[in-house]
Design an enzyme around this catalytic site. Structure first.
Site, mmCIF file in Angstrom:
data_model
loop_
_atom_site.group_PDB
_atom_site.id
_atom_site.type_symbol
_atom_site.label_atom_id
_atom_site.label_comp_id
_atom_site.label_asym_id
_atom_site.label_seq_id
_atom_site.Cartn_x
_atom_site.Cartn_y
_atom_site.Cartn_z
ATOM 1 N N ASN A 44 0.846 -1.203 0.000
ATOM 2 C CA ASN A 44 0.000 0.000 0.000
ATOM 3 C C ASN A 44 0.880 1.252 0.000
ATOM 4 O O ASN A 44 1.953 1.287 0.606
ATOM 5 C CB ASN A 44 -1.022 0.002 1.132
ATOM 6 C CG ASN A 44 -0.430 -0.141 2.524
ATOM 7 O OD1 ASN A 44 0.569 -0.812 2.720
ATOM 8 N ND2 ASN A 44 -1.065 0.490 3.494
ATOM 9 N N ILE A 45 0.431 2.252 -0.728
ATOM 10 C CA ILE A 45 1.162 3.518 -0.872
ATOM 11 C C ILE A 45 0.159 4.640 -0.593
ATOM 12 O O ILE A 45 -0.749 4.884 -1.402
ATOM 13 C CB ILE A 45 1.755 3.667 -2.287
ATOM 14 C CG1 ILE A 45 2.667 2.478 -2.605
ATOM 15 C CG2 ILE A 45 2.518 4.991 -2.403
ATOM 16 C CD1 ILE A 45 3.174 2.453 -4.046
ATOM 17 N N GLU A 46 0.311 5.276 0.556
ATOM 18 C CA GLU A 46 -0.656 6.303 0.957
ATOM 19 C C GLU A 46 -0.221 7.679 0.461
ATOM 20 O O GLU A 46 0.876 7.857 -0.075
ATOM 21 C CB GLU A 46 -0.826 6.245 2.485
ATOM 22 C CG GLU A 46 -1.358 4.876 2.900
ATOM 23 C CD GLU A 46 -1.638 4.727 4.379
ATOM 24 O OE1 GLU A 46 -1.206 5.578 5.175
ATOM 25 O OE2 GLU A 46 -2.318 3.733 4.722
ATOM 26 N N CYS A 55 -3.930 0.582 -2.797
ATOM 27 C CA CYS A 55 -3.850 -0.672 -2.045
ATOM 28 C C CYS A 55 -2.732 -1.560 -2.584
ATOM 29 O O CYS A 55 -2.328 -1.465 -3.752
ATOM 30 C CB CYS A 55 -5.170 -1.428 -2.141
ATOM 31 S SG CYS A 55 -6.504 -0.694 -1.184
ATOM 32 N N GLU A 57 -2.899 -4.688 -3.323
ATOM 33 C CA GLU A 57 -3.367 -5.547 -4.418
ATOM 34 C C GLU A 57 -3.303 -4.801 -5.746
ATOM 35 O O GLU A 57 -2.964 -5.382 -6.783
ATOM 36 C CB GLU A 57 -4.820 -5.989 -4.178
ATOM 37 C CG GLU A 57 -5.035 -6.809 -2.914
ATOM 38 C CD GLU A 57 -5.415 -5.955 -1.711
ATOM 39 O OE1 GLU A 57 -4.829 -4.867 -1.546
ATOM 40 O OE2 GLU A 57 -6.269 -6.386 -0.933
ATOM 41 N N CYS A 90 -10.179 -5.265 0.266
ATOM 42 C CA CYS A 90 -11.283 -4.306 0.370
ATOM 43 C C CYS A 90 -12.230 -4.489 -0.831
ATOM 44 O O CYS A 90 -11.910 -5.201 -1.792
ATOM 45 C CB CYS A 90 -10.737 -2.876 0.419
ATOM 46 S SG CYS A 90 -10.118 -2.267 -1.165
ATOM 47 N N CYS A 93 -10.728 -3.713 -4.208
ATOM 48 C CA CYS A 93 -9.727 -4.699 -4.646
ATOM 49 C C CYS A 93 -10.374 -6.025 -5.009
ATOM 50 O O CYS A 93 -9.842 -6.762 -5.842
ATOM 51 C CB CYS A 93 -8.651 -4.864 -3.580
ATOM 52 S SG CYS A 93 -7.524 -3.451 -3.567
HETATM 53 N N1 THU Z 1 -5.357 -1.533 2.181
HETATM 54 C C1 THU Z 1 -4.787 -2.345 1.241
HETATM 55 O O1 THU Z 1 -3.638 -2.119 0.822
HETATM 56 N N2 THU Z 1 -5.525 -3.383 0.767
HETATM 57 C C2 THU Z 1 -6.782 -3.690 1.186
HETATM 58 O O2 THU Z 1 -7.402 -4.584 0.637
HETATM 59 C C3 THU Z 1 -7.372 -2.986 2.320
HETATM 60 C C4 THU Z 1 -6.702 -1.709 2.691
HETATM 61 C C5 THU Z 1 -4.583 -0.383 2.682
HETATM 62 C C6 THU Z 1 -5.114 0.944 2.229
HETATM 63 C C7 THU Z 1 -4.583 1.860 3.317
HETATM 64 O O3 THU Z 1 -3.269 2.279 2.957
HETATM 65 C C8 THU Z 1 -4.509 0.976 4.535
HETATM 66 O O4 THU Z 1 -4.591 -0.348 4.075
HETATM 67 C C9 THU Z 1 -5.611 1.228 5.539
HETATM 68 O O5 THU Z 1 -6.843 1.208 4.968
#
Ligand code: THU
Length: 132
Positions: A44-46, A55, A57, A90, A93
């Site tokens: 994940n890259i915010e 995300c 995935e 999520c 995804c």
């Molecule tokens: N996140 C994912 O990378 N994949 C998912 O399926 C659920 C959520 C990440 C997004 C965000 O950076 C962090 O988890 C919290 O929601």
């Protein structure tokens, strides 16, 4: 080539170590085996503009497509902290995975307990939206 579940999970864990998660502090890693047996990973890259975050995935799928993979044979998603439990993909995804999944695609969701749950795309996204 087949990749054992444990090896795929370890690849997802390695990817998770690179997560850019400065806002949520929640780390996620994903690892895909594609139809050619190739491995692709993502984390994940915010972003300070929260909705722009991506995300794990999405990153792994992007890597797969860019490298010529056509279908997801197996995907491991590793997240979790505290009492949140395993990171099941999520909603968005699930739709992303669906695009490249078949009935026998395997989705593994794991937390730090190292105990994985196994799903099919039909388990995670019944009555899915599709255009074909
Ligand atoms: N996140 C994912 O990378 N994949 C998912 O399926 C659920 C959520 C990440 C997004 C965000 O950076 C962090 O988890 C919290 O929601």
């Amino acid at each position: 080539m087949t990749i054992a579940n444990e090896d795929l999970i370890n690849a997802a864990k390695e990817a998770r170590a690179n997560a850019y998660n400065v806002y949520s502090k929640y780390r996620v890693g994903a690892a895909i085996v594609d139809d050619r047996g190739h491995l692709h990973v993502g984390c994940n890259i915010e972003n300070a503009a929260y909705p722009l975050g991506s995300c794990a995935e999405a990153g792994a799928i992007s890597a797969m497509v860019q490298q010529g993979g056509k279908r997801i044979v197996k995907i491991a998603v590793v997240g979790g902290f505290g009492d949140i439990g395993a990171c099941t993909p999520c909603g968005g995804c699930r739709q992303r995975i669906h695009e490249f999944a078949d009935g026998d695609t395997i989705i593994l969701a794991i937390d730090d307990s190292n105990e994985w749950q196994e799903f099919s795309i039909g388990d995670l996204l019944p009555a899915s939206f599709h255009l074909d």
